[in-house]
Motif scaffolding. Structure first.
Motif, short mmCIF file in Angstrom:
data_model
loop_
_atom_site.label_atom_id
_atom_site.label_comp_id
_atom_site.label_asym_id
_atom_site.label_seq_id
_atom_site.Cartn_x
_atom_site.Cartn_y
_atom_site.Cartn_z
N GLY A 184 0.81 -1.21 0.00
CA GLY A 184 0.00 0.00 0.00
C GLY A 184 0.84 1.26 0.00
N TYR A 185 0.34 2.27 -0.70
CA TYR A 185 1.07 3.53 -0.81
C TYR A 185 0.15 4.60 -1.40
CZ TYR A 185 1.30 1.58 -5.50
OH TYR A 185 0.96 1.00 -6.71
N PRO A 186 0.45 5.87 -1.12
CA PRO A 186 -0.24 6.95 -1.82
C PRO A 186 0.45 7.20 -3.16
CG PRO A 186 1.21 7.85 -0.16
CD PRO A 186 1.31 6.36 -0.04
N ASN A 187 -0.26 7.77 -4.09
CA ASN A 187 0.36 8.17 -5.35
C ASN A 187 1.07 9.50 -5.11
OD1 ASN A 187 0.88 9.42 -7.87
ND2 ASN A 187 -0.67 8.14 -8.85
N TRP A 188 2.38 9.47 -5.22
CA TRP A 188 3.21 10.67 -5.09
C TRP A 188 3.97 10.82 -6.40
CZ3 TRP A 188 6.23 11.16 0.18
CH2 TRP A 188 5.31 11.35 1.22
N CYS A 189 3.87 11.97 -7.02
CA CYS A 189 4.63 12.28 -8.23
C CYS A 189 4.38 11.24 -9.32
CB CYS A 189 6.12 12.40 -7.94
SG CYS A 189 6.56 13.60 -6.68
N GLY A 190 3.15 10.71 -9.38
CA GLY A 190 2.79 9.77 -10.43
C GLY A 190 3.20 8.33 -10.16
N THR A 191 3.73 8.04 -8.99
CA THR A 191 4.15 6.68 -8.66
C THR A 191 4.11 6.50 -7.14
OG1 THR A 191 5.86 5.01 -9.04
CG2 THR A 191 6.64 7.28 -8.65
N SER A 213 -5.49 10.55 -9.39
CA SER A 213 -4.47 10.11 -10.33
C SER A 213 -4.30 8.60 -10.38
CB SER A 213 -3.13 10.78 -9.98
OG SER A 213 -2.84 10.58 -8.61
N GLY A 214 -5.07 7.86 -9.64
CA GLY A 214 -5.01 6.40 -9.69
C GLY A 214 -3.63 5.86 -9.39
N PHE A 215 -3.27 4.78 -10.08
CA PHE A 215 -1.97 4.15 -9.90
C PHE A 215 -0.83 4.95 -10.52
CE2 PHE A 215 -4.24 -0.02 -9.38
CZ PHE A 215 -3.71 -0.36 -8.16
N GLY A 216 -1.14 5.90 -11.43
CA GLY A 216 -0.06 6.55 -12.16
C GLY A 216 0.73 5.48 -12.90
N HIS A 217 2.04 5.53 -12.82
CA HIS A 217 2.85 4.47 -13.44
C HIS A 217 3.49 3.56 -12.39
CE1 HIS A 217 6.44 6.96 -12.66
NE2 HIS A 217 5.74 7.96 -13.12
N SER A 218 2.88 3.51 -11.19
CA SER A 218 3.45 2.70 -10.10
C SER A 218 3.44 1.20 -10.41
CB SER A 218 2.72 2.97 -8.79
OG SER A 218 1.37 2.57 -8.84
N ASP A 259 6.44 0.45 -12.29
CA ASP A 259 7.60 0.58 -11.41
C ASP A 259 7.73 -0.63 -10.49
OD1 ASP A 259 8.25 3.02 -12.58
OD2 ASP A 259 7.10 4.16 -11.11
N ILE A 260 6.62 -1.12 -9.95
CA ILE A 260 6.68 -2.32 -9.11
C ILE A 260 7.21 -3.49 -9.92
CG2 ILE A 260 5.31 -4.06 -7.86
CD1 ILE A 260 3.37 -1.73 -7.11
N HIS A 261 6.71 -3.65 -11.13
CA HIS A 261 7.18 -4.75 -11.99
C HIS A 261 8.68 -4.64 -12.25
CE1 HIS A 261 7.18 -7.94 -14.89
NE2 HIS A 261 7.76 -7.12 -15.76
N ALA A 262 9.17 -3.43 -12.49
CA ALA A 262 10.60 -3.24 -12.75
C ALA A 262 11.44 -3.51 -11.50
CB ALA A 262 10.85 -1.82 -13.26
N LEU A 263 10.92 -3.16 -10.32
CA LEU A 263 11.67 -3.33 -9.08
C LEU A 263 11.58 -4.75 -8.52
CD1 LEU A 263 10.53 0.02 -7.46
CD2 LEU A 263 12.88 -0.55 -8.12
#
Length: 176
Positions: free
Chosen positions: A96-103, A131-136, A139-143
């Motif tokens: 869980g996380y808030p959307n910050w700066c699009g991620t 802003s929904g998930f943005g591109h998070s 980013d999760i998939h890449a990390l």
């Protein structure tokens, strides 16, 4: 969906204090993502883990936004106040996380890079103000490329306290 036979971790980042809500600044004694995590914990037996930067974010919304933007520009990995020794014992990680700066906030990046999520299921939940998930998700998939990224849910921060039904339906959407 029944998660009782799975070892679950609810790992989340949340920030109380001055936040933007419904077009104005308000003081939140509990961050929106923590509210969502607490609701989720009512439906999933699992361990809770607060992802928290070693250097706390300011109470001021404007100061937090500036720091978050700078961390994003710098691709920073802020040190965490606490960390788990490992995630190998868990089958499912609710992230869980808030959307910050699009991620995600950069401490979540630190958390994801610190652990091996091979063969783990990551179920993201994100609070936001439009802003929904943005591109998070990308980013999760890449990390955590070896993890199975499962269907997530986005929740409006302004209405997260009323999201019990949404979270329950989300948990029932897919099988593991």
């Amino acid at each position: 969906m029944d998660y009782r036979d799975k070892k679950c971790l609810i790992a989340y980042f949340s920030r109380p204090g001055e936040n933007y809500s419904r077009g104005q600044l308000v003081h939140l004694p509990i961050g929106n993502t923590q509210i969502a995590a607490d609701i989720l914990r009512g439906h999933v037996q699992g361990d809770m883990f607060l992802i928290e930067a070693a250097e706390r974010y300011p109470d001021s919304y404007a100061a937090t936004v500036e720091r978050a933007r700078q961390e994003k520009r710098d691709n920073a990995r802020p040190a965490l106040r606490y960390d788990l020794s490992e995630v190998t014992a868990y089958d499912v990680i609710f992230l869980g996380y808030p959307n910050w700066c699009g991620t995600m906030p950069m401490p979540v990046w630190t958390f994801l890079e610190a652990h091996d999520f091979s063969d783990k299921i990551i179920k993201p939940f994100c609070t936001h103000e439009g802003s929904g998930f943005g591109h998070s998700l990308e980013d999760i998939h890449a990390l955590a490329p070896q993890a199975k990224l499962s269907r997530g849910i986005t929740l409006l921060g302004t209405t997260v306290a009323d999201a019990e039904g949404d979270i329950r339906r989300w948990l029932q959407l897919e099988t593991i």
